[in-house]
Design a protein around this motif. Sequence first.
Motif, PDB file in Angstrom:
ATOM      1  N   LYS A  92       5.166  -9.077 -15.221  1.00  0.00           N
ATOM      2  CA  LYS A  92       5.787 -10.255 -15.851  1.00  0.00           C
ATOM      3  C   LYS A  92       6.359 -10.967 -14.684  1.00  0.00           C
ATOM      4  N   TYR A  93       6.885 -10.281 -13.593  1.00  0.00           N
ATOM      5  CA  TYR A  93       7.274 -10.821 -12.456  1.00  0.00           C
ATOM      6  C   TYR A  93       6.365 -10.628 -11.157  1.00  0.00           C
ATOM      7  N   GLY A  94       5.563 -11.646 -10.894  1.00  0.00           N
ATOM      8  CA  GLY A  94       4.931 -11.477  -9.530  1.00  0.00           C
ATOM      9  C   GLY A  94       3.609 -10.509  -9.603  1.00  0.00           C
ATOM     10  N   THR A  95       3.058 -10.673 -10.866  1.00  0.00           N
ATOM     11  CA  THR A  95       1.774  -9.607 -10.859  1.00  0.00           C
ATOM     12  C   THR A  95       0.797  -9.884  -9.931  1.00  0.00           C
ATOM     13  N   VAL A  96       0.070  -8.685  -9.481  1.00  0.00           N
ATOM     14  CA  VAL A  96      -0.969  -8.990  -8.604  1.00  0.00           C
ATOM     15  C   VAL A  96      -2.131  -7.910  -9.101  1.00  0.00           C
ATOM     16  N   PRO A  97      -3.520  -8.433  -8.734  1.00  0.00           N
ATOM     17  CA  PRO A  97      -4.637  -7.406  -9.005  1.00  0.00           C
ATOM     18  C   PRO A  97      -4.364  -6.199  -8.057  1.00  0.00           C
ATOM     19  N   ALA A 156      -2.085  -3.188  -3.521  1.00  0.00           N
ATOM     20  CA  ALA A 156      -1.844  -4.465  -4.333  1.00  0.00           C
ATOM     21  C   ALA A 156      -2.804  -5.195  -3.672  1.00  0.00           C
ATOM     22  N   PHE A 157      -3.150  -6.244  -4.250  1.00  0.00           N
ATOM     23  CA  PHE A 157      -4.548  -7.280  -3.949  1.00  0.00           C
ATOM     24  C   PHE A 157      -5.692  -6.521  -3.694  1.00  0.00           C
ATOM     25  N   CYS A 158      -6.054  -5.561  -4.390  1.00  0.00           N
ATOM     26  CA  CYS A 158      -7.253  -5.043  -4.448  1.00  0.00           C
ATOM     27  C   CYS A 158      -7.946  -4.752  -5.516  1.00  0.00           C
ATOM     28  N   ASN A 159      -9.201  -4.873  -5.691  1.00  0.00           N
ATOM     29  CA  ASN A 159     -10.176  -4.696  -6.924  1.00  0.00           C
ATOM     30  C   ASN A 159     -10.853  -3.417  -6.993  1.00  0.00           C
ATOM     31  N   LEU A 160     -11.640  -3.022  -7.883  1.00  0.00           N
ATOM     32  CA  LEU A 160     -12.362  -1.756  -7.913  1.00  0.00           C
ATOM     33  C   LEU A 160     -13.333  -1.504  -6.740  1.00  0.00           C
ATOM     34  N   ILE A 203     -12.667  12.677  -8.036  1.00  0.00           N
ATOM     35  CA  ILE A 203     -11.539  11.532  -7.949  1.00  0.00           C
ATOM     36  C   ILE A 203     -11.780  10.683  -9.265  1.00  0.00           C
ATOM     37  N   GLY A 204     -10.698  10.255  -9.821  1.00  0.00           N
ATOM     38  CA  GLY A 204     -10.657   9.421 -11.000  1.00  0.00           C
ATOM     39  C   GLY A 204      -9.645   8.134 -10.722  1.00  0.00           C
ATOM     40  N   GLY A 205     -10.107   6.931 -10.928  1.00  0.00           N
ATOM     41  CA  GLY A 205      -9.362   5.675 -10.477  1.00  0.00           C
ATOM     42  C   GLY A 205      -9.699   4.683 -11.144  1.00  0.00           C
ATOM     43  N   SER A 206      -9.005   3.371 -10.860  1.00  0.00           N
ATOM     44  CA  SER A 206      -9.462   2.293 -11.770  1.00  0.00           C
ATOM     45  C   SER A 206      -8.700   1.124 -10.893  1.00  0.00           C
ATOM     46  N   GLN A 207      -9.050  -0.083 -11.405  1.00  0.00           N
ATOM     47  CA  GLN A 207      -8.386  -1.253 -11.004  1.00  0.00           C
ATOM     48  C   GLN A 207      -7.445  -1.487 -12.298  1.00  0.00           C
ATOM     49  N   ARG A 208      -6.063  -1.687 -12.103  1.00  0.00           N
ATOM     50  CA  ARG A 208      -5.207  -1.929 -13.122  1.00  0.00           C
ATOM     51  C   ARG A 208      -5.098  -3.005 -13.876  1.00  0.00           C
ATOM     52  N   GLU A 209      -4.880  -2.860 -15.260  1.00  0.00           N
ATOM     53  CA  GLU A 209      -4.622  -4.212 -15.913  1.00  0.00           C
ATOM     54  C   GLU A 209      -3.509  -5.080 -15.431  1.00  0.00           C
ATOM     55  N   GLU A 210      -3.613  -6.041 -14.964  1.00  0.00           N
ATOM     56  CA  GLU A 210      -2.627  -6.851 -14.513  1.00  0.00           C
ATOM     57  C   GLU A 210      -1.979  -8.012 -15.376  1.00  0.00           C
ATOM     58  N   LYS A 222       0.882  -1.158   0.024  1.00  0.00           N
ATOM     59  CA  LYS A 222      -0.245  -0.086   0.052  1.00  0.00           C
ATOM     60  C   LYS A 222       1.028   1.113  -0.039  1.00  0.00           C
ATOM     61  N   ALA A 223       0.803   1.863  -0.971  1.00  0.00           N
ATOM     62  CA  ALA A 223       1.593   3.254  -1.080  1.00  0.00           C
ATOM     63  C   ALA A 223       0.715   4.455  -1.508  1.00  0.00           C
ATOM     64  N   TYR A 224       0.951   5.515  -1.321  1.00  0.00           N
ATOM     65  CA  TYR A 224       0.582   6.761  -1.779  1.00  0.00           C
ATOM     66  C   TYR A 224       1.231   7.977  -1.934  1.00  0.00           C
ATOM     67  N   THR A 225       1.050   8.687  -3.040  1.00  0.00           N
ATOM     68  CA  THR A 225       1.902   9.913  -3.346  1.00  0.00           C
ATOM     69  C   THR A 225       1.019  11.029  -3.282  1.00  0.00           C
ATOM     70  N   PHE A 226       1.664  12.168  -3.035  1.00  0.00           N
ATOM     71  CA  PHE A 226       0.933  13.469  -2.856  1.00  0.00           C
ATOM     72  C   PHE A 226       1.678  14.457  -3.115  1.00  0.00           C
ATOM     73  N   GLY A 227       1.608  15.138  -4.469  1.00  0.00           N
ATOM     74  CA  GLY A 227       2.516  16.123  -4.924  1.00  0.00           C
ATOM     75  C   GLY A 227       2.072  16.741  -6.101  1.00  0.00           C
ATOM     76  N   PRO A 228       2.630  17.759  -6.594  1.00  0.00           N
ATOM     77  CA  PRO A 228       2.088  18.582  -7.738  1.00  0.00           C
ATOM     78  C   PRO A 228       2.244  17.828  -8.951  1.00  0.00           C
TER      79      PRO A 228
END
Length: 464
Positions: free
Chosen positions: A423-428, A253-257, A389-396, A223-229
């Motif tokens: 390619k290496y250890g992909t996750v939803p 990671a390991f999260c869906n929409l 807010i705009g977001g999505s589940q990512r194509e893994e 779990k990460a977040y960024t907050f910047g310009p």
Amino acid sequence: MPERMSIGQARRAEALGRQVLLQGWVRTRRDSKAGFSFLELNDGSCLGNIQVIAPAELDNYESEIKHLTAGASVSIEGVVKESPGKGQATEVEAARVVVHGTADPENYPLQKKRHSFEFLRTIAHLRPRTNTFGAIARVRNCVCNSIHQFFQEEGFLYIHTPVITASDCEGAGEMFQVTTLDLADPPKDGPRVDFSQDFFDRPAYLTVSGQLEAEIFACGLSKAYTFGPTFRAENSNTARHLAEFWMVEPEMAFCNLEDDMALAERLLKRIFADVLEKCPEDMDFFNQRIDKTTIETLRHIVDSQFVRLPYTEAVEILSASGESFEFPVAWGNDLQSEHERFLTEKHFRCPVIVHDYPRTIKPFYMRVNDDGRTVRAMDVLVPKVGEIIGGSQREERLDVLRERMLEQELNPDDYWWYLELRKYGTVPHAGFGLGLERVVQFITGMANIRDVIPFPRTPGSAEF
Ligand code: 4AD
Ligand code: MG
């Protein structure tokens, strides 16, 4: 020795009887026939001023105090007393008034009358001294604090993503280029500019989003977040667009929409609840002066459930609405601001999360649904502001992602590192971007986004 205090502290009853040093800017001066002057002093620690009584016995009374005008800066030493006046618990009787700087009333632009926000934008170096811009600065500060606290409590790592980048996250080509080449005489490779001679050996830009790098951290640290310009070179002169704005982007990671939508709803509710609790004086001000519905709206949202609405159903509702929209409603078209506002302001009267948009109108990184026509996208829409807010589940899935890049005419080689996450250890995984200024705009009710960022950057304007 007097105790140095903010005006916010000195306004409280607990300060009664204390010898204090207060420092700030004069808002008004009034002279009483009884042989003293009243100064209204503000230091930005709160909306309210403190009333200072300056007796005629002070040795600089005739020479300085009686000439003080709006904008002058002073230090006051004195004792905090109970105020007989209405709307204030305390006042200060001055034993010493030191004048640091005067402000010639003939020229000082901030006079007591109300100024238009358009005018105040031309004096962005002085507008923090007004009630409205002081209140906005305090609310914005509260929102940022609340965002960090929320993510820290939820176990997210705050990471710093680069401002300079070579990739276009949104694939919209709305980027500001960063170069040290001589624009009058750039090196050429045939008819084209030779960017291999530029600072980064390639074209580089100001980032439109930290998402791709946030994904790198989520796909390893969960779990990460960024907050910047963030920067967008879109030429849209609207009340909701800036060329430079601040974005908060969590990635999990390991999260869906569904998890993503739930996180967005929790975050917004937390921000609104914190502002209502921590900035009551400023919120009362906005509610009285700017937008009479704002407190009620925020309270209602904190206690309500956001609507979740598939894009296809949104199109059906809009088509059946009987409204005459400027932009046509049809499956496959993006929702325009007027459509978003209809859904939140008229139809549902609460925040609406529209999800599963057509793949053709959304960026390459969103996960394609089994129907092949839609992607796992979501936009949180609120009254007045629209998309917040705009977001999505990512194509893994590596192969699907590569195909989507080609479909959108992006070169997969440029995104080799992004593809290797699959390619290496992909996750939803899933995440979103929240526009800080849109949030502050929504909370305060300010009509124009240029007034909720200290120094707005918009087409044709980068003063201050
Ligand atoms: O919807 P956007 O473009 O999404 C992204 O950039 C994703 N990469 C975010 C992610 O999934 N990590 O932008 C996100 C939000 C919008 O909903 C809006 O609130 C704000 O950023 N925003 C703007 N705010 C002010 N001025 C602009 N020009 C903005 N463009 C987007
Ligand atoms: Mg968007």
